[in-house]
Design a protein around this motif. Structure first.
Motif, PDB file in Angstrom:
ATOM      1  N   GLU A  34       0.839  -1.190   0.063  1.00 21.37           N
ATOM      2  CA  GLU A  34       0.026   0.172   0.026  1.00 21.37           C
ATOM      3  C   GLU A  34       0.755   1.149  -0.131  1.00 21.37           C
ATOM      4  O   GLU A  34       0.503   2.230  -0.771  1.00 21.37           O
ATOM      5  CB  GLU A  34      -0.797  -0.098   1.173  1.00 21.37           C
ATOM      6  CG  GLU A  34      -2.088  -0.872   1.229  1.00 21.37           C
ATOM      7  CD  GLU A  34      -2.842  -1.180   2.324  1.00 21.37           C
ATOM      8  OE1 GLU A  34      -2.573  -0.347   3.365  1.00 21.37           O
ATOM      9  OE2 GLU A  34      -3.734  -1.952   2.428  1.00 21.37           O
ATOM     10  N   HIS A  35       1.806   1.305   0.947  1.00 27.52           N
ATOM     11  CA  HIS A  35       2.940   2.275   0.977  1.00 27.52           C
ATOM     12  C   HIS A  35       3.397   2.715  -0.457  1.00 27.52           C
ATOM     13  O   HIS A  35       3.673   3.863  -1.016  1.00 27.52           O
ATOM     14  CB  HIS A  35       3.857   2.231   1.914  1.00 27.52           C
ATOM     15  CG  HIS A  35       4.758   3.123   1.955  1.00 27.52           C
ATOM     16  ND1 HIS A  35       4.642   4.479   2.573  1.00 27.52           N
ATOM     17  CD2 HIS A  35       6.393   3.353   1.504  1.00 27.52           C
ATOM     18  CE1 HIS A  35       5.705   5.181   2.424  1.00 27.52           C
ATOM     19  NE2 HIS A  35       6.761   4.537   1.804  1.00 27.52           N
ATOM     20  N   GLU A  36       3.963   1.602  -1.060  1.00 27.14           N
ATOM     21  CA  GLU A  36       4.602   1.693  -2.430  1.00 27.14           C
ATOM     22  C   GLU A  36       3.829   2.375  -3.554  1.00 27.14           C
ATOM     23  O   GLU A  36       4.055   2.937  -4.227  1.00 27.14           O
ATOM     24  CB  GLU A  36       5.444   0.484  -2.656  1.00 27.14           C
ATOM     25  CG  GLU A  36       6.438  -0.060  -1.967  1.00 27.14           C
ATOM     26  CD  GLU A  36       7.766   1.107  -1.909  1.00 27.14           C
ATOM     27  OE1 GLU A  36       8.072   1.432  -3.149  1.00 27.14           O
ATOM     28  OE2 GLU A  36       8.074   1.290  -0.709  1.00 27.14           O
ATOM     29  N   ILE A  37       2.542   1.862  -3.537  1.00 26.52           N
ATOM     30  CA  ILE A  37       1.456   1.986  -4.562  1.00 26.52           C
ATOM     31  C   ILE A  37       1.232   3.612  -4.348  1.00 26.52           C
ATOM     32  O   ILE A  37       0.908   4.375  -5.032  1.00 26.52           O
ATOM     33  CB  ILE A  37       0.356   1.380  -4.369  1.00 26.52           C
ATOM     34  CG1 ILE A  37       0.471  -0.151  -4.906  1.00 26.52           C
ATOM     35  CG2 ILE A  37      -0.982   2.068  -5.086  1.00 26.52           C
ATOM     36  CD1 ILE A  37      -0.424  -1.260  -4.614  1.00 26.52           C
ATOM     37  N   GLU A  42      -0.408   9.313 -10.141  1.00 22.87           N
ATOM     38  CA  GLU A  42      -1.944   8.913 -10.048  1.00 22.87           C
ATOM     39  C   GLU A  42      -2.210   7.833 -11.265  1.00 22.87           C
ATOM     40  O   GLU A  42      -3.184   6.887 -11.063  1.00 22.87           O
ATOM     41  CB  GLU A  42      -2.651  10.139 -10.389  1.00 22.87           C
ATOM     42  CG  GLU A  42      -2.759  10.949  -9.102  1.00 22.87           C
ATOM     43  CD  GLU A  42      -3.870  11.368  -8.122  1.00 22.87           C
ATOM     44  OE1 GLU A  42      -4.733  10.976  -8.688  1.00 22.87           O
ATOM     45  OE2 GLU A  42      -3.824  11.876  -6.985  1.00 22.87           O
ATOM     46  N   THR A  43      -1.645   8.061 -12.234  1.00 22.91           N
ATOM     47  CA  THR A  43      -1.788   7.154 -13.600  1.00 22.91           C
ATOM     48  C   THR A  43      -1.480   5.778 -13.236  1.00 22.91           C
ATOM     49  O   THR A  43      -2.355   4.762 -13.806  1.00 22.91           O
ATOM     50  CB  THR A  43      -0.858   7.720 -14.516  1.00 22.91           C
ATOM     51  OG1 THR A  43      -1.503   9.066 -15.047  1.00 22.91           O
ATOM     52  CG2 THR A  43      -1.380   6.960 -16.180  1.00 22.91           C
ATOM     53  N   GLU A  44      -0.206   5.375 -12.587  1.00 22.44           N
ATOM     54  CA  GLU A  44       0.169   4.048 -12.249  1.00 22.44           C
ATOM     55  C   GLU A  44      -0.985   3.676 -11.331  1.00 22.44           C
ATOM     56  O   GLU A  44      -1.261   2.534 -11.331  1.00 22.44           O
ATOM     57  CB  GLU A  44       1.479   4.372 -11.738  1.00 22.44           C
ATOM     58  CG  GLU A  44       2.559   4.502 -12.796  1.00 22.44           C
ATOM     59  CD  GLU A  44       3.942   4.445 -11.998  1.00 22.44           C
ATOM     60  OE1 GLU A  44       4.824   3.678 -12.499  1.00 22.44           O
ATOM     61  OE2 GLU A  44       4.162   5.307 -11.281  1.00 22.44           O
ATOM     62  N   GLN A  45      -1.213   4.334 -10.106  1.00 22.69           N
ATOM     63  CA  GLN A  45      -2.077   4.055  -9.248  1.00 22.69           C
ATOM     64  C   GLN A  45      -3.577   3.495  -9.947  1.00 22.69           C
ATOM     65  O   GLN A  45      -4.023   2.526  -9.623  1.00 22.69           O
ATOM     66  CB  GLN A  45      -2.427   4.981  -8.213  1.00 22.69           C
ATOM     67  CG  GLN A  45      -1.304   5.276  -7.376  1.00 22.69           C
ATOM     68  CD  GLN A  45      -1.736   6.241  -6.340  1.00 22.69           C
ATOM     69  OE1 GLN A  45      -2.988   6.483  -5.850  1.00 22.69           O
ATOM     70  NE2 GLN A  45      -0.648   7.324  -5.943  1.00 22.69           N
ATOM     71  N   ARG A  46      -4.078   4.226 -10.770  1.00 21.34           N
ATOM     72  CA  ARG A  46      -5.211   4.030 -11.616  1.00 21.34           C
ATOM     73  C   ARG A  46      -5.058   2.770 -12.208  1.00 21.34           C
ATOM     74  O   ARG A  46      -5.959   1.797 -12.224  1.00 21.34           O
ATOM     75  CB  ARG A  46      -5.707   5.256 -12.475  1.00 21.34           C
ATOM     76  CG  ARG A  46      -7.155   4.965 -12.964  1.00 21.34           C
ATOM     77  CD  ARG A  46      -7.489   6.116 -13.838  1.00 21.34           C
ATOM     78  NE  ARG A  46      -6.634   6.174 -15.092  1.00 21.34           N
ATOM     79  CZ  ARG A  46      -5.838   7.183 -15.548  1.00 21.34           C
ATOM     80  NH1 ARG A  46      -5.613   7.877 -14.443  1.00 21.34           N
ATOM     81  NH2 ARG A  46      -5.075   6.908 -16.406  1.00 21.34           N
ATOM     82  N   ARG A  47      -4.210   2.461 -13.066  1.00 20.69           N
ATOM     83  CA  ARG A  47      -3.731   1.254 -13.848  1.00 20.69           C
ATOM     84  C   ARG A  47      -3.713   0.082 -12.805  1.00 20.69           C
ATOM     85  O   ARG A  47      -4.548  -0.986 -13.222  1.00 20.69           O
ATOM     86  CB  ARG A  47      -2.435   1.381 -14.746  1.00 20.69           C
ATOM     87  CG  ARG A  47      -2.563   2.117 -15.770  1.00 20.69           C
ATOM     88  CD  ARG A  47      -1.314   2.013 -16.491  1.00 20.69           C
ATOM     89  NE  ARG A  47      -1.408   3.022 -17.565  1.00 20.69           N
ATOM     90  CZ  ARG A  47      -0.350   3.887 -17.893  1.00 20.69           C
ATOM     91  NH1 ARG A  47       0.654   3.896 -17.307  1.00 20.69           N
ATOM     92  NH2 ARG A  47      -0.654   4.868 -19.051  1.00 20.69           N
ATOM     93  N   LEU A  48      -3.019   0.124 -11.731  1.00 21.73           N
ATOM     94  CA  LEU A  48      -2.990  -0.889 -10.703  1.00 21.73           C
ATOM     95  C   LEU A  48      -4.618  -1.301 -10.132  1.00 21.73           C
ATOM     96  O   LEU A  48      -4.771  -2.554  -9.925  1.00 21.73           O
ATOM     97  CB  LEU A  48      -2.129  -0.737  -9.465  1.00 21.73           C
ATOM     98  CG  LEU A  48      -0.599  -0.483  -9.989  1.00 21.73           C
ATOM     99  CD1 LEU A  48      -0.080  -0.059  -8.844  1.00 21.73           C
ATOM    100  CD2 LEU A  48      -0.307  -2.018 -10.292  1.00 21.73           C
ATOM    101  N   LYS A  49      -5.093  -0.123  -9.634  1.00 24.70           N
ATOM    102  CA  LYS A  49      -6.370  -0.263  -9.425  1.00 24.70           C
ATOM    103  C   LYS A  49      -7.446  -1.018 -10.444  1.00 24.70           C
ATOM    104  O   LYS A  49      -8.291  -1.974 -10.049  1.00 24.70           O
ATOM    105  CB  LYS A  49      -7.180   0.822  -8.781  1.00 24.70           C
ATOM    106  CG  LYS A  49      -6.515   1.253  -7.481  1.00 24.70           C
ATOM    107  CD  LYS A  49      -6.875   2.791  -7.103  1.00 24.70           C
ATOM    108  CE  LYS A  49      -6.486   3.183  -5.879  1.00 24.70           C
ATOM    109  NZ  LYS A  49      -6.714   4.432  -5.451  1.00 24.70           N
ATOM    110  N   GLU A  50      -7.260  -0.860 -11.675  1.00 24.37           N
ATOM    111  CA  GLU A  50      -7.949  -1.363 -12.727  1.00 24.37           C
ATOM    112  C   GLU A  50      -7.917  -2.708 -12.737  1.00 24.37           C
ATOM    113  O   GLU A  50      -8.765  -3.711 -13.044  1.00 24.37           O
ATOM    114  CB  GLU A  50      -7.763  -0.700 -13.945  1.00 24.37           C
ATOM    115  CG  GLU A  50      -8.724   0.680 -14.069  1.00 24.37           C
ATOM    116  CD  GLU A  50      -8.002   1.494 -15.288  1.00 24.37           C
ATOM    117  OE1 GLU A  50      -7.240   1.059 -16.170  1.00 24.37           O
ATOM    118  OE2 GLU A  50      -8.535   2.531 -15.480  1.00 24.37           O
TER     119      GLU A  50
END
Length: 66
Positions: A34-37, A42-50
């Motif tokens: 969670e910390h690393e994410i 924001e773009t990388e976080q969105r891709r991971l969440k998707e």
């Protein structure tokens, strides 16, 4: 450690690094991931969440790690 073209590889790498650092402590591994994410764009976080949504069927039956 992150691969913008392959979000699943990033998730796997983070989990593996968390396990390497914290061994058999699921909460510590989850906190690390969670910390690393949170440090990602924001773009990388969105891709991971998707990707995680696709894995959990998007039905909200399980709480993602994030």
């Amino acid at each position: 450690m992150t691969d913008p073209a392959n979000p699943m590889a990033t998730i796997i790498a983070l989990c593996a690094e968390g396990a390497r650092r914290f061994g058999d402590d699921p909460r510590a591994i989850a906190d690390f991931v969670e910390h690393e994410i949170a440090l990602m764009s924001e773009t990388e976080q969105r891709r991971l969440k998707e990707q995680l949504t696709l894995l959990t069927d998007g039905g909200g039956t399980q709480k993602p790690i994030m």
